[in-house]
Enzyme design. Structure first.
Site, mmCIF file in Angstrom:
data_model
loop_
_atom_site.group_PDB
_atom_site.id
_atom_site.type_symbol
_atom_site.label_atom_id
_atom_site.label_comp_id
_atom_site.label_asym_id
_atom_site.label_seq_id
_atom_site.Cartn_x
_atom_site.Cartn_y
_atom_site.Cartn_z
ATOM 1 N N SER A 47 0.856 -1.067 0.003
ATOM 2 C CA SER A 47 0.069 0.004 -0.083
ATOM 3 C C SER A 47 0.832 1.197 0.023
ATOM 4 C CB SER A 47 -0.909 -0.011 1.204
ATOM 5 O OG SER A 47 -1.527 1.048 1.354
ATOM 6 N N ARG A 48 0.392 2.436 -0.765
ATOM 7 C CA ARG A 48 1.110 3.523 -0.281
ATOM 8 C C ARG A 48 0.919 4.205 0.950
ATOM 9 N NH1 ARG A 48 -1.788 6.679 -5.369
ATOM 10 N NH2 ARG A 48 -3.535 5.761 -4.315
ATOM 11 N N TYR A 68 4.051 0.206 -3.528
ATOM 12 C CA TYR A 68 3.935 -0.681 -4.613
ATOM 13 C C TYR A 68 5.305 -1.041 -5.279
ATOM 14 C CZ TYR A 68 -0.753 1.257 -4.541
ATOM 15 O OH TYR A 68 -2.099 1.515 -3.938
ATOM 16 N N LYS A 78 -10.833 -5.755 -12.963
ATOM 17 C CA LYS A 78 -11.737 -5.135 -13.895
ATOM 18 C C LYS A 78 -12.327 -3.725 -13.572
ATOM 19 C CE LYS A 78 -15.359 -6.212 -11.937
ATOM 20 N NZ LYS A 78 -14.882 -5.501 -10.609
ATOM 21 N N ASP A 115 -17.686 0.603 -14.188
ATOM 22 C CA ASP A 115 -17.684 -0.277 -13.010
ATOM 23 C C ASP A 115 -18.682 -1.219 -12.944
ATOM 24 O OD1 ASP A 115 -16.501 0.278 -9.953
ATOM 25 O OD2 ASP A 115 -16.165 2.040 -11.355
#
Length: 334
Positions: free
Chosen positions: A36-37, A58, A97, A178
């Protein structure tokens, strides 16, 4: 169903990463790292799921020698960067996706993976669920005669806050990418790529599509009638109509559900409700592991993923939806 030799790393710690981690671990797959950042988010995620290697970036995740495959679980405007980062590190990649914002980005990822000799796959988990496998078996056997029509929707009542990512054009918001990706991918799965695209949308005040209606024309005069919306929860069913019967996928069709086959008089011939543990995301992981082992794609080759992004590009062209800073995608379906 899987090969424990493949060690997974999760790139991002949001809700979809949590669902994926839960299904993988419950099914016995190996998850060795998460990145995670926000270092604290990775540490907390790793503690919750018993993942040994949390990473505060990352870059650290993809460099981890104990990671073989990376699941890119960021919002889709960041998929390109995450996938290319993992590919450059020599990792196989499963990209959530929609695969990217557009077909041009999808092709960049596909080409990079080819050049690097790694496997890349779209995380269209629906395609690998048991009821979808049975659907393809029935269609291949001609169980409902000549297939003529696909009808499918994906509608949900989702946050309407203008600051939410689904409402934000800077974050690739709107119903189409989405939600609409599911029925579009389903139509392509059943009917192949379309020869023509028609679409109409109603936009939000922020400039993304609130709802979109799509008609796809396919070879032989076959059609797909599709709908997506982000502020109304609908039936979320799908049906495939043929000259000798029909196959209906119950609510919610893109998740583990019941498949019913009817004859031409709409009398039930077959009904199956496969037992699936968890959400069912482990099947796509098993498919990537199978491909890493040298097997050919069974349900969604990467070139088809790129082509599906081209169909979504064509729909966006029809409804006038373009995202800030987006590079041209090139020719798409007419």
């Amino acid at each position: 169903m899987m090969s424990t030799a493949v060690r997974w790393g999760l790139l991002a710690t949001g809700g979809i990463a949590r669902s994926f981690a839960r299904d993988l671990l419950d099914a016995g797959h190996v998850v060795t790292a998460v990145g995670s950042r926000a270092p604290g988010a990775a540490t907390a995620f790793a503690a919750e799921f018993g993942i040994p290697n949390p990473h505060g970036s990352y870059e650290q995740l993809v460099a981890d020698p104990e990671v073989d495959a990376v699941y890119v679980a960021t919002p889709h405007p960041m998929h390109l960067d995450g996938a290319l980062l993992a590919i450059a590190a020599g990792k196989h990649v499963l990209v959530e996706k929609p695969f990217t914002l557009n077909a041009a980005q999808a092709r960049r990822i596909a080409d990079a993976a080819h050049d690097a000799g790694v496997v890349v796959m779209e995380a269209m988990w629906t395609r690998y669920l048991p009821h979808m496998v049975r659907l393809r078996e029935l269609l291949a056997a001609g169980a409902i005669g000549d297939v003529r029509t696909v009808i499918a929707d994906h509608t949900q009542a989702l946050p309407t806050d203008p600051a939410h990512r689904l409402q934000n054009p800077e974050l690739g918001g709107g119903a189409l990418l989405d939600l609409g990706i599911y029925p579009v991918s389903f139509a392509v799965d059943v009917l192949g790529l379309p020869t023509a695209v028609m679409a109409h949308a109603t936009m939000t005040p922020t400039g993304v599509d609130r709802q979109t209606a799509i008609v796809l024309e396919h070879d032989g005069g076959r059609q797909a009638v599709l709908h997506c919306a982000l502020d109304t929860a609908g039936s979320n069913r799908a049906v495939v109509l043929g000259t000798e019967g029909a196959i209906e996928l119950d609510r919610v069709w893109y998740t583990p559900t019941t498949l019913t086959r009817y004859d031409r008089d709409w009398q039930v011939v077959e009904q199956v409700t496969p037992a699936v543990s968890g959400r069912g995301m482990q099947y796509q992981a098993a498919e990537l592991e199978r491909r890493i082992g040298g097997a050919s794609p069974s349900a969604l080759p990467i070139d088809e993923t790129v082509a599906i992004m081209g169909v979504l590009d064509a729909v966006r062209d029809r409804i006038g939806l373009r995202y800030p800073g987006e590079e041209p995608s090139g020719p798409s379906v007419s």
